[in-house]
Design a protein around this motif. Structure first.
Motif, PDB file in Angstrom:
ATOM      1  N   ASP A  25       0.807  -1.222   0.000  1.00 17.56           N
ATOM      2  CA  ASP A  25       0.000   0.000   0.000  1.00 17.56           C
ATOM      3  C   ASP A  25       0.842   1.276   0.000  1.00 17.56           C
ATOM      4  N   VAL A  26       2.087   1.191   0.477  1.00 24.19           N
ATOM      5  CA  VAL A  26       2.920   2.398   0.546  1.00 24.19           C
ATOM      6  C   VAL A  26       4.160   2.310  -0.333  1.00 24.19           C
ATOM      7  N   LEU A  27       4.362   1.178  -0.994  1.00 22.46           N
ATOM      8  CA  LEU A  27       5.542   1.017  -1.847  1.00 22.46           C
ATOM      9  C   LEU A  27       5.217   1.450  -3.269  1.00 22.46           C
ATOM     10  N   HIS A  28       5.896   2.491  -3.753  1.00 21.79           N
ATOM     11  CA  HIS A  28       5.605   3.029  -5.081  1.00 21.79           C
ATOM     12  C   HIS A  28       6.884   3.265  -5.878  1.00 21.79           C
ATOM     13  N   LYS A  29       6.777   3.022  -7.155  1.00 19.91           N
ATOM     14  CA  LYS A  29       7.840   3.411  -8.084  1.00 19.91           C
ATOM     15  C   LYS A  29       7.474   4.785  -8.621  1.00 19.91           C
ATOM     16  N   ILE A  30       8.396   5.732  -8.499  1.00 19.45           N
ATOM     17  CA  ILE A  30       8.130   7.107  -8.918  1.00 19.45           C
ATOM     18  C   ILE A  30       9.151   7.500  -9.968  1.00 19.45           C
ATOM     19  N   GLY A  31       8.688   7.930 -11.115  1.00 23.23           N
ATOM     20  CA  GLY A  31       9.604   8.324 -12.178  1.00 23.23           C
ATOM     21  C   GLY A  31       8.986   9.389 -13.075  1.00 23.23           C
ATOM     22  N   VAL A  32       9.766   9.806 -14.049  1.00 26.96           N
ATOM     23  CA  VAL A  32       9.309  10.810 -15.019  1.00 26.96           C
ATOM     24  C   VAL A  32       9.617  10.281 -16.411  1.00 26.96           C
ATOM     25  N   THR A  33       8.656  10.390 -17.303  1.00 24.64           N
ATOM     26  CA  THR A  33       8.863   9.916 -18.670  1.00 24.64           C
ATOM     27  C   THR A  33       8.258  10.903 -19.657  1.00 24.64           C
ATOM     28  N   ILE A  81      16.373  -3.418  -1.686  1.00 24.33           N
ATOM     29  CA  ILE A  81      16.005  -4.798  -2.007  1.00 24.33           C
ATOM     30  C   ILE A  81      16.849  -5.282  -3.181  1.00 24.33           C
ATOM     31  N   GLU A  82      17.207  -6.548  -3.159  1.00 23.15           N
ATOM     32  CA  GLU A  82      17.968  -7.139  -4.264  1.00 23.15           C
ATOM     33  C   GLU A  82      17.152  -8.280  -4.862  1.00 23.15           C
ATOM     34  N   ILE A  83      17.002  -8.268  -6.182  1.00 20.60           N
ATOM     35  CA  ILE A  83      16.271  -9.329  -6.866  1.00 20.60           C
ATOM     36  C   ILE A  83      17.135  -9.886  -7.982  1.00 20.60           C
ATOM     37  N   LYS A  84      16.702 -10.989  -8.559  1.00 22.50           N
ATOM     38  CA  LYS A  84      17.423 -11.604  -9.676  1.00 22.50           C
ATOM     39  C   LYS A  84      16.712 -11.268 -10.993  1.00 22.50           C
ATOM     40  N   ASP A  85      17.508 -10.929 -12.005  1.00 23.37           N
ATOM     41  CA  ASP A  85      16.889 -10.719 -13.311  1.00 23.37           C
ATOM     42  C   ASP A  85      16.645 -12.074 -13.966  1.00 23.37           C
ATOM     43  N   ARG A  86      16.163 -12.088 -15.181  1.00 25.08           N
ATOM     44  CA  ARG A  86      15.786 -13.362 -15.812  1.00 25.08           C
ATOM     45  C   ARG A  86      16.991 -14.232 -16.130  1.00 25.08           C
ATOM     46  N   PHE A  87      18.197 -13.674 -16.022  1.00 24.50           N
ATOM     47  CA  PHE A  87      19.414 -14.456 -16.240  1.00 24.50           C
ATOM     48  C   PHE A  87      20.072 -14.867 -14.918  1.00 24.50           C
ATOM     49  N   GLY A  88      19.386 -14.535 -13.814  1.00 23.86           N
ATOM     50  CA  GLY A  88      19.919 -14.902 -12.513  1.00 23.86           C
ATOM     51  C   GLY A  88      20.906 -13.924 -11.924  1.00 23.86           C
ATOM     52  N   ASN A  89      21.077 -12.781 -12.575  1.00 22.71           N
ATOM     53  CA  ASN A  89      22.026 -11.787 -12.068  1.00 22.71           C
ATOM     54  C   ASN A  89      21.356 -10.923 -10.998  1.00 22.71           C
ATOM     55  N   PRO A  90      22.075 -10.592  -9.922  1.00 27.47           N
ATOM     56  CA  PRO A  90      21.487  -9.748  -8.874  1.00 27.47           C
ATOM     57  C   PRO A  90      21.334  -8.302  -9.345  1.00 27.47           C
ATOM     58  N   VAL A  91      20.197  -7.701  -9.038  1.00 27.23           N
ATOM     59  CA  VAL A  91      19.906  -6.316  -9.420  1.00 27.23           C
ATOM     60  C   VAL A  91      19.291  -5.602  -8.225  1.00 27.23           C
ATOM     61  N   ILE A  92      19.694  -4.348  -8.018  1.00 23.31           N
ATOM     62  CA  ILE A  92      19.108  -3.541  -6.949  1.00 23.31           C
ATOM     63  C   ILE A  92      18.334  -2.382  -7.582  1.00 23.31           C
ATOM     64  N   PRO A  93      17.013  -2.487  -7.684  1.00 23.93           N
ATOM     65  CA  PRO A  93      16.208  -1.395  -8.258  1.00 23.93           C
ATOM     66  C   PRO A  93      16.327  -0.139  -7.394  1.00 23.93           C
ATOM     67  N   ARG A  94      16.346   1.038  -8.031  1.00 20.47           N
ATOM     68  CA  ARG A  94      16.609   2.279  -7.296  1.00 20.47           C
ATOM     69  C   ARG A  94      15.438   3.262  -7.304  1.00 20.47           C
ATOM     70  N   GLU A  95      14.306   2.909  -7.949  1.00 27.28           N
ATOM     71  CA  GLU A  95      13.235   3.893  -8.080  1.00 27.28           C
ATOM     72  C   GLU A  95      11.987   3.534  -7.280  1.00 27.28           C
ATOM     73  N   TRP A  96      12.141   2.644  -6.290  1.00 24.75           N
ATOM     74  CA  TRP A  96      11.002   2.259  -5.463  1.00 24.75           C
ATOM     75  C   TRP A  96      11.144   2.886  -4.080  1.00 24.75           C
ATOM     76  N   PHE A  97      10.048   3.499  -3.588  1.00 28.37           N
ATOM     77  CA  PHE A  97      10.102   4.240  -2.337  1.00 28.37           C
ATOM     78  C   PHE A  97       8.916   3.879  -1.449  1.00 28.37           C
ATOM     79  N   LEU A  98       9.164   3.813  -0.149  1.00 27.34           N
ATOM     80  CA  LEU A  98       8.102   3.544   0.820  1.00 27.34           C
ATOM     81  C   LEU A  98       7.459   4.879   1.210  1.00 27.34           C
ATOM     82  N   VAL A  99       6.598   5.360   0.326  1.00 29.11           N
ATOM     83  CA  VAL A  99       5.997   6.691   0.478  1.00 29.11           C
ATOM     84  C   VAL A  99       4.487   6.602   0.235  1.00 29.11           C
ATOM     85  N   PRO A 100       3.663   7.092   1.151  1.00 34.43           N
ATOM     86  CA  PRO A 100       2.206   7.088   0.933  1.00 34.43           C
ATOM     87  C   PRO A 100       1.821   7.926  -0.292  1.00 34.43           C
TER      88      PRO A 100
END
Length: 408
Positions: free
Chosen positions: A290-298, A351-370
């Motif tokens: 409920d409070v985790l959002h990806k915030i960006g500009v496109t 947070i660290e997740i694996k991409d589809r090739f199994g490589n570790p990735v740390i996404p940087r655009e997710w924020f715990l913001v209402p």
């Protein structure tokens, strides 16, 4: 004790509390024992309690505590001093404190007095560093080669350019809260970058602290505590905090870029701020959905942007839903997105997740913001006051800042 006391004399006094040789009458040893006990008594009269152990205590209090413990432990000393003990010290007037190896190590205690000789009275010595202060200095001094410095070198070069151009400024260090991942400082004449910070913990003194990875511009690094860096910055008269880069113009005229005189492809005059929610079943995401959002500009279509979200580690390898969009005109998209991310940085998801090739990735655009805080931020972007605010995770709202990212 004599008035002109030096370290050898002090060591000699303490060594006198070894297993005694039995003598008849009151010899020099007994006289020194009595004199040493009277020093402890004067300490008690002045401070209202028996001397105590502990690295946070004054060096002299620790010496007196060690001496008193040894007097209590030796029967002949208790017999000698019993008639003088009007404060009940030999009987243990206070609850005994377990003695650590550090407290009983007289040589270590005496070593802390190095360079302090010159006073006529042991209790008048000044500027003796505590063990805590010594550890702080050692953490700054004891550095290792930074094996991946080539990764950080471009960052140091950019910070130097920012300082020269005025995008960043150096100022006096003030608050421990300024020490966080991504922060820059000048300490000991070198630029220092806080590359990482472990979990915050409470130390033996009941204060919050954390272990840092600090990289220096000479290619070294130190695994120091946050409070050690804080003390080093306060102690260094030339210590400085390097500010975050100033945002620069967010809103631009369509006919000109503030840098090139024309609009760049990546800095279009219109754009959309988007707020997304992940459908990932990752435990951390599910618990904070409920409070985790990806915030960006496109500058493109948001729906098209998330079409392949489940294949993209930027989107946590899961489908995403659009929570809100805000279209703005005459803006510098790149600068606006950087500013938004900097404002919400205190709430960035780690947070660290694996991409589809199994490589570790740390996404940087997710924020715990209402969501309502994002709405507030957009309104402040529109009225041009956003650069005066930063997000406070504890208060869950935007708070005024002094223009360099510190809560005001």
């Amino acid at each position: 004790m004599t008035d002109d006391l030096d370290l050898d004399a002090l060591a000699d006094v303490l060594s006198d509390f070894a297993a005694p040789e039995k003598k008849v009458g009151r010899g020099p040893r007994e006289e020194r024992i009595i004199a040493g006990f009277e020093e402890i008594q004067r300490f008690v009269e002045k401070h209202g309690h028996a001397p105590r152990h502990g690295e946070s205590r004054d060096i002299f209090e620790r010496l007196y505590a060690t001496r008193l413990d040894r007097l209590r432990a030796q029967e002949d000393c208790r017999t000698l001093l019993e008639s003088l003990d009007h404060q009940g010290l030999l009987a243990g007037g206070e609850t005994p404190v377990p003695i650590s190896d550090d407290d009983m190590d007289t040589d270590a205690l005496l070593a802390e007095l190095e360079g302090a000789i010159g006073s006529s009275d042991i209790a008048e010595l000044r500027h003796v560093r505590t063990a805590e202060e010594k550890r702080a200095a050692e953490e700054i001094a004891n550095r290792e080669k930074c094996e991946d410095f080539e990764t950080f070198k471009p960052l140091f070069e950019q910070v130097q350019r920012d300082l020269e151009s005025g995008i960043r400024k150096s100022r006096e260090f003030e608050l421990k809260a300024e020490i966080r991942p991504g922060a820059w400082f000048i300490v000991g004449g070198q630029k220092a970058y806080v590359a990482d910070m472990d979990e915050i913990f409470v130390n033996a003194q009941g204060r919050t602290d954390a272990r840092l990875r600090v990289v220096f511009d000479n290619g070294t690094e130190s695994n120091m505590l946050m409070r050690s860096l804080q003390r080093a910055l306060h102690k260094d008269e030339a210590g400085r905090r390097i500010s975050d880069p100033e945002a620069g113009p967010l809103f631009v005229r369509e006919e000109a870029s503030p840098f090139t005189g024309q609009l760049d492809d990546d800095d279009s005059a219109s754009g959309t701020i988007y707020v997304l929610r992940s459908k990932s079943d990752h435990p951390v995401v599910a618990a904070n959905r409920d409070v985790l959002h990806k915030i960006g500009v496109t500058g493109g279509d948001v729906q098209r942007r998330i079409a392949n979200a489940k294949l993209d580690p930027t989107f946590l390898m899961a489908e995403a839903e659009i929570v809100a969009t805000y279209t703005l005109y005459n803006i510098n998209r790149t600068k606006l997105e950087n500013l938004i991310h900097r404002i919400f940085d205190p709430a960035r998801l780690d947070i660290e997740i694996k991409d589809r090739f199994g490589n570790p990735v740390i996404p940087r655009e997710w924020f715990l913001v209402p969501r309502f805080v994002v709405d507030d931020a957009v309104e402040r972007i529109k009225d041009g006051t956003i650069t005066h605010y930063i997000y406070d995770p504890k208060a869950a709202r935007l708070v005024r800042s002094d223009g360099e990212g510190r809560p005001g």
